[in-house]
Motif scaffolding. Structure first.
Motif, mmCIF file in Angstrom:
data_model
loop_
_atom_site.group_PDB
_atom_site.id
_atom_site.type_symbol
_atom_site.label_atom_id
_atom_site.label_comp_id
_atom_site.label_asym_id
_atom_site.label_seq_id
_atom_site.Cartn_x
_atom_site.Cartn_y
_atom_site.Cartn_z
ATOM 1 N N LEU A 1 0.817 -1.217 0.000
ATOM 2 C CA LEU A 1 0.000 0.000 0.000
ATOM 3 C C LEU A 1 0.854 1.272 0.000
ATOM 4 N N GLU B 1 12.946 1.975 -2.172
ATOM 5 C CA GLU B 1 13.125 1.634 -0.750
ATOM 6 C C GLU B 1 12.369 0.380 -0.362
ATOM 7 N N ARG B 2 11.286 0.093 -1.085
ATOM 8 C CA ARG B 2 10.444 -1.061 -0.740
ATOM 9 C C ARG B 2 10.807 -2.332 -1.517
ATOM 10 N N THR C 1 11.516 -8.909 14.461
ATOM 11 C CA THR C 1 11.162 -9.950 13.485
ATOM 12 C C THR C 1 10.645 -9.293 12.202
ATOM 13 N N TRP D 1 7.790 -10.404 10.980
ATOM 14 C CA TRP D 1 6.450 -10.990 11.012
ATOM 15 C C TRP D 1 5.464 -10.105 10.263
ATOM 16 N N ARG E 1 16.319 0.323 9.376
ATOM 17 C CA ARG E 1 15.523 0.634 8.179
ATOM 18 C C ARG E 1 14.729 1.939 8.382
ATOM 19 N N LYS F 1 16.420 3.773 5.511
ATOM 20 C CA LYS F 1 15.894 3.305 4.222
ATOM 21 C C LYS F 1 14.402 3.545 4.078
ATOM 22 N N ASP F 2 13.858 4.431 4.857
ATOM 23 C CA ASP F 2 12.413 4.642 4.776
ATOM 24 C C ASP F 2 12.109 6.132 4.840
ATOM 25 N N SER F 3 12.020 6.736 3.662
ATOM 26 C CA SER F 3 11.775 8.187 3.646
ATOM 27 C C SER F 3 10.369 8.517 4.139
ATOM 28 N N LEU F 4 9.445 7.549 4.069
ATOM 29 C CA LEU F 4 8.093 7.819 4.585
ATOM 30 C C LEU F 4 8.134 7.975 6.105
ATOM 31 N N ARG G 1 1.650 6.916 10.463
ATOM 32 C CA ARG G 1 2.597 6.077 9.717
ATOM 33 C C ARG G 1 2.620 4.661 10.298
ATOM 34 N N TYR H 1 0.235 3.239 11.873
ATOM 35 C CA TYR H 1 -1.035 2.615 11.490
ATOM 36 C C TYR H 1 -0.958 2.095 10.055
ATOM 37 N N ASN I 1 -0.327 -2.330 6.242
ATOM 38 C CA ASN I 1 0.422 -2.863 5.111
ATOM 39 C C ASN I 1 0.990 -4.249 5.429
ATOM 40 N N SER I 2 0.497 -4.832 6.525
ATOM 41 C CA SER I 2 0.927 -6.175 6.944
ATOM 42 C C SER I 2 2.419 -6.268 7.214
ATOM 43 N N GLU I 3 2.960 -5.232 7.851
ATOM 44 C CA GLU I 3 4.368 -5.280 8.267
ATOM 45 C C GLU I 3 4.397 -5.103 9.788
ATOM 46 N N PHE I 4 3.919 -6.125 10.484
ATOM 47 C CA PHE I 4 3.753 -6.016 11.940
ATOM 48 C C PHE I 4 5.081 -5.808 12.660
#
Lengths: 429, 318
Positions: free
Chosen positions: A395, A427-428, B63, B65, B82, B86-89, B276, B278, B283-286
């Motif tokens: 997403l 990045e993803r 993890t 997960w 990360r 590696k995560d500009s968001l 973010r 949330y 996005n299923s990145e628990f």
């Protein structure tokens, strides 16, 4: 009673804390995955009894489903069906967690794309390949509910995520309803603007609804049909020429949108269209009922922003097959849930649902009596592309790529917007 | 029946050496074990609803997960690395959040202090105005978000309509539609929403100041600014400390207001840490979302601690 020391009491409380710690340290996901994440189980057979929870996000369809439930219960006396309705945002974000334990959602719906994939991987679906329902659907529309050889879900609705048009305003302006290429589309917008109306009402402030236009804009621009999947995999890039060309076409659109379109929420955008101030609403046919409820009396057609530059477009429009019905593998009332899905899939019941909610369905032999659906039915037979934005499984990637279009509308150069989007995709990867 | 004198005499009676030894062995804190049953429900609730989820968050954070699969890998501190590299968001949300906190803390503290100063007197008009300014506080944040979403709407919104009606059409704007302005407009909403609550804290502090101090200052010829600087501020300083700490935490967690006003997901110019996190969960990145939550928690703790260190605002003489 024996007395204990403070030290002993602390030991007991400490043990409780350790217990909590130990419980917390159980492997993530270890106690979950009803039915396992090992693939679909066969549809259950058994008595059609029990209390079935039908989980979905379409609150606006509650009354219609209530009536269908009444009819279903009249045929199956031992069964009860309740609707567990979340908002679409909540359902998208938490649907899996809610349904996985079968506390709700013996029968449930999913969005096409990431949510369907996640439910499938979690092993929540049962196999519907051999179900009675599957035979009632148009074969070509079932692919969105397939995973490998399995038919996990049945996409119930067919929607056209294309701008809806007020044909009265088009007639008044002498504008063409089916432009053959991009120049013709812009000429059409110009005519509408000259007649004193806003050509396109676009909810740029609403990521979900504003993003539907992307389906139209990308369909004939991309070199392949699975372009969004390839962007996500890094095989295609937002900085590619074809993507930049698409963003430049977004730039062409900007003068024809309502003022400050990037700050407009979906309801005001619907109002502009319903009140006849805008000739098109760039969301999709799924808003037919909403604009009628807002008082729109004029005939509504669909317009495809055809981005072809030579008039040889591959597609005449876009569609989406969604509201994918499934039976929960962890359900204690699987047979009843499957019977409910079968019932919904019968042409008579699917027809009732379609005509009452102004949504086309993917069930065969449905008689559309709703005037809007009748008028738009020819689109079911046109050469339309399956809405591309739902190919994105991540997403963040989807939002970033679609945001590049919004950025262009608000004045960012297509090249800069494309680079910003590609950075997030990279990045993803 | 024993008398007080008799009891006192008993207490003062010398202990035998055997009794003393027994007492030494037995803890003086021995109590009826039944008393320890009383905190158990609270301990259980804290363990299950606070300790356990927190520990689980720490475990998930290391993890990959995805939130539903039985399969997962331990990735160590990769998720934390990360987030920052590696995560500009995430870094964008962090920047937005810090900007938002700074804006709101300054504006809300100043505005609520001003309200407090203007409405301290218990006149009928002041009481009515206090009620009016306090009113937004009793609304739900979702209602506030939706009201302001429509105020800011560029086509039908109250803000642009009002400007148009008074001939200031040139000042009409896109509000949330402009990425450079959007965060400021949400900050305005946040201040409107909570300033009344903070005003009450200031009024309580201001009403505790003895009138005699002002009378004496006036006799000494002190002007209003001198009175504020030398009397009012030292007395309301502790209240300011509370207001700043509370506003900081509140602005860090303005999740419901942002989501209500900007929709889900909010566009990147309105994405803050809580939204973010949330989105990452959705996005299923628990595992990664859990790591972000821990960073978020640490950040609030750090900022609150820093504020306590830097804003030791206590009245003079204490």
């Amino acid at each position: 009673m024996n007395q204990i020391s403070r030290r002993q009491a602390m030991a007991v409380l400490g043990a409780l804390g350790l217990g909590a710690t130990a419980a917390a340290c159980a492997g993530p996901g270890g106690s979950t995955a009803p039915g396992g994440a090992t693939g679909p189980v066969a549809p259950a057979t058994g008595d059609i009894t029990g209390k079935v929870s039908f989980a979905h996000w379409r609150g606006e369809d509650k009354a219609v489903f209530d009536e269908l439930i009444k009819r279903f219960v009249a045929k199956n006396s031992g069964v009860e069906v309740v609707q567990d309705i979340s908002t679409s945002n909540d359902y998208n974000a938490q649907g899996l967690q809610k349904v996985r334990g079968a506390a709700i959602g013996d029968a449930f719906a999913t969005f096409r794309g990431a949510q369907f994939k996640n439910f499938g991987e979690a092993g929540i679906y049962t196999e519907l390949k051999n179900s009675k329902a599957v035979g009632n659907y148009q074969k070509g529309l079932l692919t969105a509910g397939q995973s490998g050889d399995s038919q996990l879900g049945l996409p119930y609705q067919v929607v056209f995520p294309m701008p809806m048009a007020n044909t009265e305003l088009f007639d008044k302006a002498g504008a063409e309803l089916a432009p053959k290429d991009w120049d013709a589309f812009l000429a059409m917008c110009e005519k509408l603007a000259s007649s004193g109306v806003t050509p396109i009402s676009w909810p740029g402030g609403d990521v979900g609804n504003g993003g539907q236009l992307f389906n139209c804009m990308i369909a004939n621009n991309a070199p392949v049909d699975d372009m969004c999947a390839q962007i996500e995999q890094g095989k295609l890039k937002c900085t590619d020429d074809w993507f930049i060309r698409m963003l430049n076409q977004y730039k062409d659109l900007a003068p024809f949108l309502q003022s400050n379109a990037t700050g407009t929420a979906v309801e005001p955008a619907q109002n502009l269209f319903s009140q006849g101030k805008a000739a098109m609403l760039a969301t999709g046919s799924y808003h037919l009922a909403a604009v009628r409820n807002l008082g729109a009396k004029f005939p509504i057609e669909l317009v495809f922003p055809n981005t072809s530059t030579d008039g040889n477009a591959k597609y005449e429009g876009v569609y989406n097959a969604t509201f994918i019905l499934g039976v929960n593998s962890a359900s204690k009332h699987q047979a009843a849930a499957a019977a409910w899905i079968d019932f919904l899939s019968e042409p008579e019941n699917a027809g009732y649902y379609a005509n009452q909610t102004a949504q086309h369905v993917s069930v065969k032999d449905v008689d559309y009596t709703n005037a809007d659906l009748k008028r738009l039915s020819p689109w079911l037979d046109k050469k339309t592309a399956l809405a591309a934005r739902f190919q994105f499984l991540n997403l963040d990637v989807r939002n970033a790529v679609e945001a590049s279009a919004t950025a262009v509308i608000s004045g960012t150069s297509p090249e800069q917007a494309a680079e910003a989007a590609q950075k997030i995709v990279d990045e993803r990867l | 029946m024993s008398t007080h004198t008799g009891m006192a005499a008993k207490r003062k009676a010398p202990e035998s050496s055997a009794e003393a030894a027994t007492k030494k062995r037995r803890s003086p804190t021995r109590v009826n074990p039944a008393l320890y049953l009383f905190p158990l429900p609270a301990v259980a609730v804290i363990a299950f609803f606070l300790v356990m989820p927190t520990l689980q968050a720490f475990q998930y954070a290391v993890t990959d997960w995805n939130g539903f699969s039985a399969a997962f890998n331990y990735v160590g501190v990769d998720n934390f690395i990360r987030a920052f590299t590696k995560d500009s968001l995430f870094t964008n949300a962090l920047t937005n959040n810090l900007k938002f906190v700074l804006l709101v803390v300054i504006a809300q503290t100043a505005f609520s202090l001003l309200l407090g100063l203007l409405l301290t007197k218990n006149s009928r008009g002041s009481i009515l105005l206090r009620a009016l300014f306090f009113f937004p506080t009793i609304l739900s944040s979702v209602s506030v978000a939706f009201i302001w979403k429509f105020i800011y709407d560029p086509n039908f919104g109250l803000a642009n309509s009002a400007l148009g009606a008074v001939g200031l059409g040139g000042l009409q704007g896109p509000y949330l539609g402009d990425n450079n302005q959007a965060l400021y407009w949400v900050a305005v909403t946040q201040v409107w929403f909570h300033a009344g609550q903070m005003m009450v804290v200031y009024i309580a502090g201001l009403q505790s100041i003895p009138r005699e101090l002002y009378e004496a200052a006036e006799m000494d010829g002190a002007n209003k600014w001198q009175q504020f600087k030398s009397i009012t501020w030292p007395f309301v300083a502790p209240a300011t400390s509370i207001v700043v700490a509370y506003t900081t935490v509140q602005s860090f967690k303005a999740f419901d207001l942002i989501l209500g006003i900007a929709g889900n997901p909010p566009k990147s110019s309105l994405d803050i840490l809580s939204t973010r996190i949330y989105s990452t969960f959705a996005n299923s990145e628990f595992g990664y979302a859990a790591a972000q939550s821990i960073i978020f928690m640490a950040m609030i703790a750090l900022v609150t601690w820093l504020q306590r260190r830097l804003l030791r605002l206590t009245p003079k003489g204490e």
